[in-house]
Write a protein that holds these residues in place. Sequence first.
Motif, PDB file in Angstrom:
ATOM      1  N   PRO A  59       6.895  65.882 -46.359  1.00  0.00           N
ATOM      2  CA  PRO A  59       6.701  66.767 -45.212  1.00  0.00           C
ATOM      3  C   PRO A  59       5.545  66.338 -44.315  1.00  0.00           C
ATOM      4  CG  PRO A  59       7.213  68.071 -47.140  1.00  0.00           C
ATOM      5  CD  PRO A  59       7.086  66.650 -47.616  1.00  0.00           C
ATOM      6  N   HIS A  60       5.817  66.319 -43.019  1.00  0.00           N
ATOM      7  CA  HIS A  60       4.823  65.928 -42.015  1.00  0.00           C
ATOM      8  C   HIS A  60       5.140  66.658 -40.716  1.00  0.00           C
ATOM      9  CE1 HIS A  60       8.233  63.186 -41.585  1.00  0.00           C
ATOM     10  NE2 HIS A  60       7.919  63.094 -40.306  1.00  0.00           N
ATOM     11  N   PRO A  61       4.153  66.822 -39.838  1.00  0.00           N
ATOM     12  CA  PRO A  61       4.328  67.634 -38.629  1.00  0.00           C
ATOM     13  C   PRO A  61       4.657  66.807 -37.390  1.00  0.00           C
ATOM     14  CG  PRO A  61       2.013  67.176 -38.928  1.00  0.00           C
ATOM     15  CD  PRO A  61       2.738  66.434 -40.021  1.00  0.00           C
ATOM     16  N   HIS A  62       5.223  67.477 -36.391  1.00  0.00           N
ATOM     17  CA  HIS A  62       5.428  66.894 -35.062  1.00  0.00           C
ATOM     18  C   HIS A  62       5.137  67.962 -34.006  1.00  0.00           C
ATOM     19  CE1 HIS A  62       7.417  63.075 -36.117  1.00  0.00           C
ATOM     20  NE2 HIS A  62       8.109  63.731 -37.029  1.00  0.00           N
ATOM     21  N   ILE A  63       4.695  67.514 -32.846  1.00  0.00           N
ATOM     22  CA  ILE A  63       4.635  68.369 -31.653  1.00  0.00           C
ATOM     23  C   ILE A  63       5.060  67.539 -30.446  1.00  0.00           C
ATOM     24  CG2 ILE A  63       2.739  69.828 -32.525  1.00  0.00           C
ATOM     25  CD1 ILE A  63       0.933  68.315 -30.399  1.00  0.00           C
ATOM     26  N   GLY A  64       5.566  68.221 -29.408  1.00  0.00           N
ATOM     27  CA  GLY A  64       5.736  67.614 -28.092  1.00  0.00           C
ATOM     28  C   GLY A  64       6.836  66.586 -27.933  1.00  0.00           C
ATOM     29  N   LEU A  65       7.759  66.497 -28.897  1.00  0.00           N
ATOM     30  CA  LEU A  65       8.768  65.439 -28.843  1.00  0.00           C
ATOM     31  C   LEU A  65      10.072  65.916 -29.457  1.00  0.00           C
ATOM     32  CD1 LEU A  65       9.071  64.236 -31.982  1.00  0.00           C
ATOM     33  CD2 LEU A  65       6.820  63.357 -31.439  1.00  0.00           C
ATOM     34  N   GLU A  66      11.097  65.067 -29.326  1.00  0.00           N
ATOM     35  CA  GLU A  66      12.359  65.252 -30.033  1.00  0.00           C
ATOM     36  C   GLU A  66      12.624  63.995 -30.848  1.00  0.00           C
ATOM     37  OE1 GLU A  66      15.089  68.157 -27.648  1.00  0.00           O
ATOM     38  OE2 GLU A  66      14.592  66.488 -26.306  1.00  0.00           O
TER      39      GLU A  66
END
Length: 291
Positions: A59-66
């Motif tokens: 598990p790891h995070p993302h923001i601002g993208l697809e």
Amino acid sequence: MSDMAPIEHIIVPRLRDIGDFSVMRVLPAAARRMVGPFVFLDQFGPVTLAAGKGMDVRPHPHIGLETVTYLLKGSIVHRDSLGSLQSIEPGDVNWMTAGRGIVHSERSDAELRKRPQELYGLQSWVALPRADEETAPAFTHYGSDKLPEEKAAGVALKVIAGSVDGLTSPVRTHSDLFYADVTLAPGASYRLSADYDERAAYLIEGVVSIDGTDYEQGRLLAFGPGEILLRAVTAARLVVLGGAPLDGPRHIFWNFVSSSKDRIEQAKEDWRRDQFGLRIPGEHEFIPLPD
């Protein structure tokens, strides 16, 4: 052919070790940070994983993208903090909108990893427009049979996203873009239209010729304005991608993309302090913030 578009950049991917196998990092590169809204492109495999081994991207995070996952061989199980649980097979598309924040993992199926398995595919990131950077996170799976295909004169075209040659993918995007899988028989030609100024071809397999010059697999060719004629010297497979230019520069740190440096710093602190506020049901591991 003076009427053909020039090749502005030739990018050779960099090898990155991610555990049981390596990936080829195509974008971003020093010579070219993005093509249209595409800010990231990795090729993983082809590799055969030994029995008992598998992909395990914790598990790891993302923001601002697809994120866009497209498989050529093998199978991957996607899980995320929305509760999504989805296996992706060759020809399918997993399209995940991170927006204001999402956490996901990508792993090999528990049953399949009991025996040797092939893994081969592409993952790309599309930066969200400024107005949508903080949109609600979402995940959609599109089966291979839902993506439009066309075959003619030694050319097989499959549209992953956007519109190409009159075919339109059902994949919902926030950006004006195109992304397609092209397979060429030896001697066959494919003409990439001049619909967008920012376009590139990533050569997955084989050799293609453009304006009399041959280019081998493992190259991203970024084009200037104008039509492009690609001729297959050998059997070849490639993806073409691009779109409208982004509405300003983007900052990238690890899995975070944003038009704001402060927003990225906030995401870094939230993940570092375990205040991101999102969990994947049933998963307790995580990838720490890199130094």
